[in-house]
Design a protein around this motif. Sequence first.
Motif, PDB file in Angstrom:
ATOM      1  N   UNK A  70       0.724  -1.385   0.478  1.00 28.19           N
ATOM      2  CA  UNK A  70       0.333  -0.135   0.017  1.00 28.19           C
ATOM      3  C   UNK A  70       0.928   0.970   0.136  1.00 28.19           C
ATOM      4  N   UNK A  71       0.229   2.985  -0.486  1.00 31.41           N
ATOM      5  CA  UNK A  71       1.009   3.297  -0.853  1.00 31.41           C
ATOM      6  C   UNK A  71       1.016   4.175   0.429  1.00 31.41           C
ATOM      7  N   UNK A  72       0.153   3.857   1.783  1.00 31.18           N
ATOM      8  CA  UNK A  72       0.964   4.887   2.693  1.00 31.18           C
ATOM      9  C   UNK A  72      -0.221   4.027   3.899  1.00 31.18           C
ATOM     10  N   UNK A  73       0.124   4.701   5.043  1.00 30.74           N
ATOM     11  CA  UNK A  73      -0.627   4.128   6.160  1.00 30.74           C
ATOM     12  C   UNK A  73      -2.202   4.285   6.264  1.00 30.74           C
ATOM     13  N   UNK A  74      -2.201   5.573   5.118  1.00 29.88           N
ATOM     14  CA  UNK A  74      -4.093   5.754   5.312  1.00 29.88           C
ATOM     15  C   UNK A  74      -5.040   4.667   4.469  1.00 29.88           C
ATOM     16  N   UNK A  75      -4.088   3.633   4.062  1.00 31.34           N
ATOM     17  CA  UNK A  75      -5.108   3.021   3.559  1.00 31.34           C
ATOM     18  C   UNK A  75      -4.880   1.380   4.288  1.00 31.34           C
ATOM     19  N   UNK A  76      -6.506   0.759   4.330  1.00 31.13           N
ATOM     20  CA  UNK A  76      -5.750  -1.112   4.411  1.00 31.13           C
ATOM     21  C   UNK A  76      -6.403  -1.641   4.113  1.00 31.13           C
ATOM     22  N   UNK A  77      -5.697  -2.847   3.863  1.00 33.82           N
ATOM     23  CA  UNK A  77      -6.833  -4.165   2.546  1.00 33.82           C
ATOM     24  C   UNK A  77      -8.321  -4.294   3.684  1.00 33.82           C
ATOM     25  N   UNK A  78      -8.999  -4.476   2.250  1.00 33.90           N
ATOM     26  CA  UNK A  78     -10.527  -4.863   2.380  1.00 33.90           C
ATOM     27  C   UNK A  78     -10.732  -6.126   3.382  1.00 33.90           C
ATOM     28  N   UNK A  79      -9.437  -6.581   3.890  1.00 33.99           N
ATOM     29  CA  UNK A  79      -9.589  -8.128   4.499  1.00 33.99           C
ATOM     30  C   UNK A  79      -9.981  -7.994   6.624  1.00 33.99           C
TER      31      UNK A  79
END
Length: 268
Positions: A156-165
């Motif tokens: 992921x490009x940054x900590x502002x995202x998380x995986x859908x699982x």
Amino acid sequence: DLANYWVRIDDNTLKCIYVINKAQVEKPNLTAGTLTYTGTGINLLPVTAKDYGDYTVTITSAEQGDEIGVSAGTYSVVVSLDDSANYEWKDGTIANLTAEYTINKASVTVPSLSFTQTTYNSLEQKPVVAENEHYTISWKEAAHINVGTYTVTLTLESDNYQWSDGDETLAKVLEYTINKATITLSSVSLSGWTFGETANTPSATATIKQTSENATFATIVYKYATEANGAYEEEQPVNAGTYFVKAFVVGDDVNYSDAETVATEFTI
């Protein structure tokens, strides 16, 4: 402002006492809430709360100005009167107002590999992975040919995202396997011939058992014997007689195993 007054007469003295009440200020509408990261700054306050003049707004953890949250996280909003000695809220209180806003991480769908299991075929075999602007794709191994388990890493490009699982780690590792091919040989086809004539050429087909595809990577070797269960050699017989032929594939102990056919009888 003259809020109230009264007159007291004492010893012929006229006294006037009056009170200046605090000016009242409308409370801004602060409602704690949950937002989702969008990639740009998010205004954490209602529009009406921005038109303040008698109170100060402070947001802890803000990264751009007093009212903008640009990263996933929790923000505490504090609204305080500038001059609590002369101002109060409409309800007569002077305490600071607080509210907490949470900007959740944006969800990124975990892509599926176009395959997770396949069979060795001597060619490079890499599954297709859907691309996305929010993660990078990297392959651990340079070649994906031989039998084994391989990995692809999505970051992921940054900590502002998380995986859908629900996985909050930036790097997700996906695996796929190239399985060993099982070679199947068809029966040898070989017609007899008359002594002195040109010898006929045997033929057999090697296929991958799992897929029924031709195993073009497998080298077929033909061997001959005078008995069906005798000792087989590569040298083709030339003298008149009855013989037997078998087809052999020599595996490499890595990608596929040895294989051989049953004996086929022919006569010179």
